[in-house]
Design an enzyme around this catalytic site. Structure first.
Site, PDB file in Angstrom:
ATOM      1  N   HIS A  48       0.898  -1.157   0.000  1.00 42.69           N
ATOM      2  CA  HIS A  48       0.000   0.000   0.000  1.00 42.69           C
ATOM      3  C   HIS A  48       0.935   1.204   0.000  1.00 42.69           C
ATOM      4  O   HIS A  48       1.230   1.780   1.044  1.00 42.69           O
ATOM      5  CB  HIS A  48      -0.906   0.016   1.232  1.00 42.69           C
ATOM      6  CG  HIS A  48      -2.045  -0.931   1.165  1.00 42.69           C
ATOM      7  ND1 HIS A  48      -2.184  -2.008   2.009  1.00 42.69           N
ATOM      8  CD2 HIS A  48      -3.131  -0.965   0.340  1.00 42.69           C
ATOM      9  CE1 HIS A  48      -3.297  -2.661   1.718  1.00 42.69           C
ATOM     10  NE2 HIS A  48      -3.888  -2.050   0.705  1.00 42.69           N
ATOM     11  N   ARG A  59      -3.806  -0.869  -4.939  1.00 40.38           N
ATOM     12  CA  ARG A  59      -4.324   0.491  -5.098  1.00 40.38           C
ATOM     13  C   ARG A  59      -5.853   0.540  -5.115  1.00 40.38           C
ATOM     14  O   ARG A  59      -6.444   1.561  -4.814  1.00 40.38           O
ATOM     15  CB  ARG A  59      -3.771   1.094  -6.399  1.00 40.38           C
ATOM     16  CG  ARG A  59      -4.183   2.524  -6.682  1.00 40.38           C
ATOM     17  CD  ARG A  59      -3.665   3.475  -5.614  1.00 40.38           C
ATOM     18  NE  ARG A  59      -4.062   4.850  -5.864  1.00 40.38           N
ATOM     19  CZ  ARG A  59      -5.273   5.364  -5.634  1.00 40.38           C
ATOM     20  NH1 ARG A  59      -6.231   4.589  -5.139  1.00 40.38           N
ATOM     21  NH2 ARG A  59      -5.539   6.631  -5.894  1.00 40.38           N
ATOM     22  N   LYS A  60      -6.477  -0.574  -5.480  1.00 40.20           N
ATOM     23  CA  LYS A  60      -7.943  -0.636  -5.578  1.00 40.20           C
ATOM     24  C   LYS A  60      -8.496   0.560  -6.350  1.00 40.20           C
ATOM     25  O   LYS A  60      -9.293   1.348  -5.828  1.00 40.20           O
ATOM     26  CB  LYS A  60      -8.585  -0.726  -4.199  1.00 40.20           C
ATOM     27  CG  LYS A  60      -8.242  -1.986  -3.427  1.00 40.20           C
ATOM     28  CD  LYS A  60      -9.026  -2.065  -2.125  1.00 40.20           C
ATOM     29  CE  LYS A  60      -8.675  -3.319  -1.343  1.00 40.20           C
ATOM     30  NZ  LYS A  60      -7.333  -3.215  -0.712  1.00 40.20           N
ATOM     31  N   VAL A 105     -10.723   2.926  -8.279  1.00 38.84           N
ATOM     32  CA  VAL A 105     -12.184   3.036  -8.301  1.00 38.84           C
ATOM     33  C   VAL A 105     -12.559   4.472  -8.659  1.00 38.84           C
ATOM     34  O   VAL A 105     -12.829   5.290  -7.805  1.00 38.84           O
ATOM     35  CB  VAL A 105     -12.825   2.594  -6.959  1.00 38.84           C
ATOM     36  CG1 VAL A 105     -12.211   3.310  -5.769  1.00 38.84           C
ATOM     37  CG2 VAL A 105     -14.349   2.738  -6.991  1.00 38.84           C
ATOM     38  N   ILE A 129     -13.440   7.174 -12.527  1.00 31.14           N
ATOM     39  CA  ILE A 129     -13.681   7.190 -13.963  1.00 31.14           C
ATOM     40  C   ILE A 129     -12.385   6.875 -14.703  1.00 31.14           C
ATOM     41  O   ILE A 129     -11.282   7.054 -14.170  1.00 31.14           O
ATOM     42  CB  ILE A 129     -14.257   8.539 -14.414  1.00 31.14           C
ATOM     43  CG1 ILE A 129     -13.260   9.679 -14.127  1.00 31.14           C
ATOM     44  CG2 ILE A 129     -15.602   8.799 -13.763  1.00 31.14           C
ATOM     45  CD1 ILE A 129     -13.665  11.004 -14.731  1.00 31.14           C
ATOM     46  N   GLY A 130     -12.512   6.427 -15.946  1.00 25.85           N
ATOM     47  CA  GLY A 130     -11.359   5.962 -16.705  1.00 25.85           C
ATOM     48  C   GLY A 130     -10.242   6.971 -16.835  1.00 25.85           C
ATOM     49  O   GLY A 130      -9.061   6.640 -16.669  1.00 25.85           O
ATOM     50  N   ASN A 131     -10.571   8.209 -17.141  1.00 23.88           N
ATOM     51  CA  ASN A 131      -9.549   9.232 -17.332  1.00 23.88           C
ATOM     52  C   ASN A 131      -8.716   9.434 -16.070  1.00 23.88           C
ATOM     53  O   ASN A 131      -7.495   9.615 -16.131  1.00 23.88           O
ATOM     54  CB  ASN A 131     -10.211  10.550 -17.741  1.00 23.88           C
ATOM     55  CG  ASN A 131      -9.205  11.640 -18.002  1.00 23.88           C
ATOM     56  OD1 ASN A 131      -8.362  11.522 -18.886  1.00 23.88           O
ATOM     57  ND2 ASN A 131      -9.280  12.722 -17.236  1.00 23.88           N
ATOM     58  N   THR A 132      -9.375   9.370 -14.923  1.00 26.14           N
ATOM     59  CA  THR A 132      -8.664   9.563 -13.655  1.00 26.14           C
ATOM     60  C   THR A 132      -7.764   8.383 -13.332  1.00 26.14           C
ATOM     61  O   THR A 132      -6.603   8.565 -12.932  1.00 26.14           O
ATOM     62  CB  THR A 132      -9.672   9.787 -12.510  1.00 26.14           C
ATOM     63  OG1 THR A 132     -10.431  10.961 -12.784  1.00 26.14           O
ATOM     64  CG2 THR A 132      -8.955   9.956 -11.182  1.00 26.14           C
TER      65      THR A 132
END
EC number: 4.1.1.23
Length: 274
Positions: A64, A94-95, A97, A99-102
């Site tokens: 982590h 990292r999990k 979670v 939107i794609g761009n972020t």
């Protein structure tokens, strides 16, 4: 979903369609270990010391990285050096979670540069298919030099009490893993997903299953974590067992790592009939 849990690691290392999964099973076979150590410590010195001491007994080091108070380039070069020295993979928990761009920026840039050093990352499918597509785009970009050495685990179930990662969520996890199987290694799950059926099953399907919350001694903690033993996790379909406090917080972490290695390997041999 079909399970290859009865197939020996060396056969899966030979036949697996994913190059990183092949490497993972090769390491497991060579080291006779299916242990992933979750090193949830807060300084670079502690992290690198644990990685060096426990490296011979583990297949994967789970980090982590954002809990380190002193993260720097030296943290990464140290991890990479120890990964090569002891032949283990690095899994950044990292999990993702968002939107794609972020998530593309979180994975491939930002302060952590995760794509440059973590062989494995994980994500939840709560945001929908776009998150998996976005991460896969990074790994398949023509100018990305580590494509064959990077993979994703989808968080299909969780070990925390009251988790909502069940039912339709788990089904979507399997569906997206099948769609992006060139990048998705498999799942983080508390149990086998053999009974989860969705469209798109292939004959060579072989998703790797990591199970968290593995502890030889404890049944859980005050914050809702629910533990399994190595034997129950492997018997329930796990290919690799993730243990944190049971190893790094033990009075002798090296001795603990050896005990988990033996318990996990014995359970695997029993599962494949050896």
């Amino acid at each position: 979903m079909a399970s290859k849990s009865q197939v020996p690691y060396e056969d899966r290392a030979r036949d697996h369609p994913n190059p990183l999964a092949r490497r993972l099973f090769q390491i497991a076979t060579e080291k006779q270990s299916n242990v992933a150590v979750s090193a949830d410590v807060t300084t670079t010195k502690e992290l690198l010391d644990l990685a060096d001491r426990l490296g011979p007994y583990m297949v994967v080091l789970k980090t982590h990285i954002d809990i380190l108070a002193d993260f720097s380039a030296e943290t990464i070069t140290g991890l990479q050096s120890l990964s090569q020295k002891h032949n283990f993979l690095i899994f950044e928990d990292r999990k993702f979670v968002d939107i794609g761009n972020t998530v593309q920026k979180q994975y491939h840039g930002g302060a952590l540069h995760i794509s440059e050093w973590a062989h494995i990352v994980n994500a939840t499918v709560l945001p929908g298919p776009g998150i998996i597509d976005a991460l896969a785009q990074v790994a398949s970009a023509p100018d990305f030099p580590h494509a064959s050495d990077r993979g994703l685990l989808i968080l299909a179930t969780m070990t925390s009490k009251g988790s909502l990662a069940t039912g339709q969520y788990t089904e979507l996890s399997v569906e997206l893993a099948r769609k992006y199987k060139g990048f998705v290694l498999g799942f983080v799950a508390s149990r086998s997903l053999e009974g989860v059926e969705t469209a798109g099953k292939a004959d060579d399907e072989d998703f790797v299953l990591f199970t968290t919350g593995v502890n030889l001694a404890s049944k859980g903690d005050a914050l809702g974590q629910q533990y399994q033993t190595p034997e129950s996790a492997i018997g329930g379909g796990a290919d690799f067992i993730i243990s944190g406090r049971g190893i790094y917080a033990a009075p002798d972490p090296v001795d603990a790592a050896r005990r988990y290695q033996k318990a996990g390997w014995d359970a695997y041999l029993k599962r494949v009939g050896r």
